[in-house]
Design a protein around this motif. Structure first.
Motif, PDB file in Angstrom:
ATOM      1  N   GLN A   1      -0.458  -1.048  -4.699  1.00  0.00           N
ATOM      2  CA  GLN A   1       0.828  -0.913  -5.370  1.00  0.00           C
ATOM      3  C   GLN A   1       1.468  -2.288  -5.509  1.00  0.00           C
ATOM      4  O   GLN A   1       1.733  -2.959  -4.509  1.00  0.00           O
TER       5      GLN A   1
ATOM      6  N   LYS B   1       5.635  -1.246  -9.765  1.00  0.00           N
ATOM      7  CA  LYS B   1       4.596  -0.434 -10.402  1.00  0.00           C
ATOM      8  C   LYS B   1       4.229   0.750  -9.523  1.00  0.00           C
ATOM      9  O   LYS B   1       4.476   0.753  -8.325  1.00  0.00           O
ATOM     10  N   GLU B   2       3.608   1.738 -10.145  1.00  0.00           N
ATOM     11  CA  GLU B   2       3.149   2.894  -9.385  1.00  0.00           C
ATOM     12  C   GLU B   2       1.875   2.543  -8.614  1.00  0.00           C
ATOM     13  O   GLU B   2       1.125   1.633  -8.995  1.00  0.00           O
TER      14      GLU B   2
END
Length: 122
Positions: free
Chosen positions: A39, A43-44
């Motif tokens: 990660q 961001k995911e």
């Protein structure tokens, strides 16, 4: 249940290598498929690599294929992610995780480590 602890992160220049390790506790480690996710800030979490219980099958994200290698040692209760030809976009916190099935989806993984930071400078 299995508990996971990652190590091996750090700062490296682009083109360099790092080797991440994940140490697992618990007698049933050898029965779990294992995965690495990462990660980056803002961001995911995304899938990186996964390996089945005996190391015979592995899967990689397209972004790391050919550069990263996942492996495991069931006798030592460890899973390793060898990362070569690192790029700045590989910068992230890397997590190892244990699942009941070999999967690229993070929601299939029930046990997670605390993560280790990887920073790649340009």
């Amino acid at each position: 249940q299995v508990q996971l602890v990652e190590s091996g992160g750090g700062l490296v220049q682009a083109g360099g290598s790092l080797r991440l390790s994940c140490a697992a506790s618990g007698r049933t480690f050898s029965t779990y498929p294992m995965g690495w996710f990462r990660q980056a800030p803002g961001k995911e979490r995304e899938f990186v690599a996964a390996i089945n219980w005996n190391g015979g099958t592995s899967s990689y994200a397209d972004s790391v294929k050919g550069r990263f290698t996942i492996s495991r040692d069931n006798a030592e209760n460890t899973v390793t992610l060898q990362m070569n030809s690192l790029k700045p976009e590989d910068t992230a916190v890397y997590y190892c995780a244990a699942s009941r099935v070999l999967s690229t989806r993070d929601y299939d993984y029930r046990n997670w480590g605390q993560g280790t930071q990887v920073t790649v400078s340009s």
